[in-house]
Each structure stands twice: as structure tokens, then as C-alpha cells.
Design a protein around this motif. Structure first.
Motif, PDB file in Angstrom:
ATOM      1  N   VAL A  45      41.066  61.642  76.284  1.00  0.00           N
ATOM      2  CA  VAL A  45      39.839  61.292  75.565  1.00  0.00           C
ATOM      3  C   VAL A  45      40.217  60.912  74.139  1.00  0.00           C
ATOM      4  N   THR A  46      39.686  59.771  73.679  1.00  0.00           N
ATOM      5  CA  THR A  46      39.975  59.288  72.331  1.00  0.00           C
ATOM      6  C   THR A  46      38.680  59.159  71.549  1.00  0.00           C
ATOM      7  N   ILE A  47      38.698  59.689  70.329  1.00  0.00           N
ATOM      8  CA  ILE A  47      37.571  59.540  69.409  1.00  0.00           C
ATOM      9  C   ILE A  47      38.054  58.654  68.272  1.00  0.00           C
ATOM     10  N   THR A  48      37.330  57.559  68.043  1.00  0.00           N
ATOM     11  CA  THR A  48      37.692  56.619  66.987  1.00  0.00           C
ATOM     12  C   THR A  48      36.498  56.416  66.065  1.00  0.00           C
ATOM     13  N   LEU A  49      36.730  56.558  64.776  1.00  0.00           N
ATOM     14  CA  LEU A  49      35.687  56.350  63.775  1.00  0.00           C
ATOM     15  C   LEU A  49      35.881  54.986  63.120  1.00  0.00           C
ATOM     16  N   SER A  50      34.790  54.285  62.850  1.00  0.00           N
ATOM     17  CA  SER A  50      34.918  53.040  62.094  1.00  0.00           C
ATOM     18  C   SER A  50      35.067  53.363  60.612  1.00  0.00           C
ATOM     19  N   ASP A  51      34.542  54.521  60.199  1.00  0.00           N
ATOM     20  CA  ASP A  51      34.666  54.973  58.819  1.00  0.00           C
ATOM     21  C   ASP A  51      34.426  56.475  58.792  1.00  0.00           C
ATOM     22  N   GLY A  52      35.338  57.219  58.186  1.00  0.00           N
ATOM     23  CA  GLY A  52      35.198  58.666  58.129  1.00  0.00           C
ATOM     24  C   GLY A  52      36.551  59.340  58.004  1.00  0.00           C
ATOM     25  N   LYS A  53      36.612  60.614  58.446  1.00  0.00           N
ATOM     26  CA  LYS A  53      37.849  61.393  58.385  1.00  0.00           C
ATOM     27  C   LYS A  53      37.967  62.258  59.626  1.00  0.00           C
ATOM     28  N   VAL A  54      39.145  62.268  60.230  1.00  0.00           N
ATOM     29  CA  VAL A  54      39.392  63.160  61.371  1.00  0.00           C
ATOM     30  C   VAL A  54      40.427  64.232  61.040  1.00  0.00           C
ATOM     31  N   ASP A  55      40.906  64.247  59.803  1.00  0.00           N
ATOM     32  CA  ASP A  55      41.949  65.210  59.433  1.00  0.00           C
ATOM     33  C   ASP A  55      41.465  66.248  58.419  1.00  0.00           C
ATOM     34  N   ASP A  56      40.145  66.380  58.266  1.00  0.00           N
ATOM     35  CA  ASP A  56      39.575  67.347  57.333  1.00  0.00           C
ATOM     36  C   ASP A  56      39.767  68.768  57.876  1.00  0.00           C
ATOM     37  N   THR A  71      36.014  57.429  74.030  1.00  0.00           N
ATOM     38  CA  THR A  71      36.468  56.718  75.217  1.00  0.00           C
ATOM     39  C   THR A  71      37.326  57.652  76.063  1.00  0.00           C
ATOM     40  N   SER A  72      37.203  57.522  77.371  1.00  0.00           N
ATOM     41  CA  SER A  72      38.011  58.332  78.281  1.00  0.00           C
ATOM     42  C   SER A  72      38.785  57.437  79.234  1.00  0.00           C
ATOM     43  N   SER A  73      40.076  57.692  79.330  1.00  0.00           N
ATOM     44  CA  SER A  73      40.890  56.997  80.324  1.00  0.00           C
ATOM     45  C   SER A  73      41.018  57.848  81.589  1.00  0.00           C
ATOM     46  N   ALA A  74      40.558  59.103  81.514  1.00  0.00           N
ATOM     47  CA  ALA A  74      40.700  60.025  82.626  1.00  0.00           C
ATOM     48  C   ALA A  74      39.545  59.941  83.625  1.00  0.00           C
ATOM     49  N   ALA A  75      38.309  59.827  83.140  1.00  0.00           N
ATOM     50  CA  ALA A  75      37.117  59.811  83.996  1.00  0.00           C
ATOM     51  C   ALA A  75      35.919  59.430  83.142  1.00  0.00           C
ATOM     52  N   ASN A  76      34.819  59.083  83.792  1.00  0.00           N
ATOM     53  CA  ASN A  76      33.608  58.749  83.039  1.00  0.00           C
ATOM     54  C   ASN A  76      33.093  59.957  82.284  1.00  0.00           C
ATOM     55  N   ILE A  77      32.489  59.703  81.151  1.00  0.00           N
ATOM     56  CA  ILE A  77      31.909  60.734  80.294  1.00  0.00           C
ATOM     57  C   ILE A  77      30.468  60.949  80.744  1.00  0.00           C
ATOM     58  N   MET A 121      29.288  57.018  81.422  1.00  0.00           N
ATOM     59  CA  MET A 121      30.057  55.865  80.945  1.00  0.00           C
ATOM     60  C   MET A 121      31.483  56.302  80.625  1.00  0.00           C
ATOM     61  N   ASN A 122      32.401  55.335  80.568  1.00  0.00           N
ATOM     62  CA  ASN A 122      33.753  55.706  80.158  1.00  0.00           C
ATOM     63  C   ASN A 122      33.969  55.477  78.668  1.00  0.00           C
ATOM     64  N   PRO A 146      37.215  58.479  88.912  1.00  0.00           N
ATOM     65  CA  PRO A 146      38.032  57.672  88.009  1.00  0.00           C
ATOM     66  C   PRO A 146      37.176  56.913  87.000  1.00  0.00           C
ATOM     67  N   ALA A 147      37.672  56.768  85.795  1.00  0.00           N
ATOM     68  CA  ALA A 147      36.961  56.042  84.741  1.00  0.00           C
ATOM     69  C   ALA A 147      36.740  54.601  85.161  1.00  0.00           C
ATOM     70  N   GLY A 148      35.640  54.030  84.710  1.00  0.00           N
ATOM     71  CA  GLY A 148      35.351  52.635  84.975  1.00  0.00           C
ATOM     72  C   GLY A 148      34.598  52.387  86.258  1.00  0.00           C
ATOM     73  N   LYS A 149      34.406  53.415  87.095  1.00  0.00           N
ATOM     74  CA  LYS A 149      33.707  53.212  88.354  1.00  0.00           C
ATOM     75  C   LYS A 149      32.249  52.836  88.112  1.00  0.00           C
ATOM     76  N   ILE A 150      31.632  53.444  87.120  1.00  0.00           N
ATOM     77  CA  ILE A 150      30.244  53.149  86.794  1.00  0.00           C
ATOM     78  C   ILE A 150      30.161  51.947  85.866  1.00  0.00           C
ATOM     79  N   GLY A 151      31.107  51.838  84.947  1.00  0.00           N
ATOM     80  CA  GLY A 151      31.121  50.697  84.027  1.00  0.00           C
ATOM     81  C   GLY A 151      31.217  51.135  82.591  1.00  0.00           C
ATOM     82  N   ARG A 152      31.542  50.205  81.764  1.00  0.00           N
ATOM     83  CA  ARG A 152      31.708  50.470  80.337  1.00  0.00           C
ATOM     84  C   ARG A 152      30.460  50.017  79.616  1.00  0.00           C
ATOM     85  N   ALA A 153      29.979  50.868  78.719  1.00  0.00           N
ATOM     86  CA  ALA A 153      28.811  50.512  77.924  1.00  0.00           C
ATOM     87  C   ALA A 153      28.905  51.201  76.574  1.00  0.00           C
TER      88      ALA A 153
END
Length: 157
Positions: A45-56, A71-77, A121-122, A146-153
Motif C-alpha cells: 500500500v502506497t500513500i502519496t501526498l501532492s503537498d504535505g509531510k509524511v516524516d513528521d 494505492t494498493s498493488s496487493a488488492a482492492n481497497i 477500488m485499488n 487481486p487489485a484491479g479486478k473492480i477497476g481504478r478510480a
């Protein structure tokens, strides 16, 4: 004897089938699960911020007008729970009412500490259009498919 064997078979079948639908949760805790740049990753599972801090040390900082993509590469969220930090700076609060509450599947608790999204969603994107949000913990629940079975949104603008 035959009844006992049938009952034992049904009980064993029920136990095995309930395990096959088990869901996995991945929990990110600020200060413990730190990322690099604007990204933190754990167990597929990956969390990506467009602006912020993840190391606080105390919270993940999701800045105002930023997008947080999980986003998950392992399975849908199927579920995401944000537990917001109750920290205040003067008259400013950094609680969950900073999330764009018009997003489908998103609910903010009355105390504005817990923000929950439910879907299938994945990849899912959250906007913090109200104000900066500080999050102590993010729990992501994954399906066993598996991730992607339902679709990406992602959240629409």
C-alpha cells in the motif's frame, strides 16, 4: 453417528469458507511509519501526498488544497480510516472536517477525529480543500481479491 459426521463436516466447511474471505489491514502510524519525500509505503500500500509531510514525528500533514492518494498493488481497497490529531495552533484546528466531504463514500465523525471512506477500488484520492489535516493513523483495509479486478478510480474534481 452419521448426523455427527455431517455436523462436523458442515462446521469445518463453515470455518474454512469464512477464512477464505478474510481481509487484510495495513496500518500507518505517524512517527513510526515514515516515508521519503511525499510518499510512505508498507505491505503493498502506497500513500502519496501532492503537498504535505509524511516524516513528521506526531502526524502526517495533509496540506490545504492537496490530494492524498492511497494505492494498493496487493488488492482492492474497501475501507480507509483516518484518525486525526487533535493538535491545535491558536484558534486553528487540523481535524477531519478539512477533507472534502462531498466525496462519495466518505464520512466524518461528529467529533471530526475519525474520517472513514468505504468503497471498492485499488486507488482512491482524498482532497483536503477545507484546511490542513493532521493524521495520527491511517488504516487501509484490503479485499482478498487481486487489485484491479473492480477497476481504478479516483475522486472526481
Amino acid at each position: 453417528m452419521n448426523k455427527i459426521l455431517r455436523f462436523a463436516f458442515l462446521a469445518a466447511f463453515a470455518a474454512v469458507s469464512s477464512l477464505s474471505f478474510a481481509q487484510k489491514t495495513v496500518t500507518f502510524e505517524a512517527g513510526k511509519d515514515k516515508g521519503t519525500g511525499l510518499t510512505v509505503e508498507k505491505d503493498g500500500v502506497t500513500i502519496t501526498l501532492s503537498d504535505g509531510k509524511v516524516d513528521d514525528k506526531f502526524s502526517y500533514r495533509l496540506y490545504k488544497n492537496a490530494t492524498t492518494t492511497i494505492t494498493s498493488s496487493a488488492a482492492n481497497i474497501t475501507n480507509v480510516v483516518f484518525v486525526c490529531n487533535t493538535h491545535k495552533a491558536g484558534d486553528k484546528s487540523f481535524l477531519g472536517d478539512g477533507f472534502d466531504s462531498s466525496m462519495a463514500g466518505l464520512t466524518v465523525s461528529a467529533d471530526k477525529i475519525n474520517v472513514t471512506w468505504t468503497g471498492d477500488m485499488n486507488s482512491v484520492a482524498f482532497k483536503t480543500s477545507g484546511h490542513q489535516v493532521r493524521v495520527k493513523k491511517i488504516t487501509v483495509t484490503l479485499k482478498n481479491e487481486p487489485a484491479g479486478k473492480i477497476g481504478r478510480a479516483v475522486q472526481q474534481e
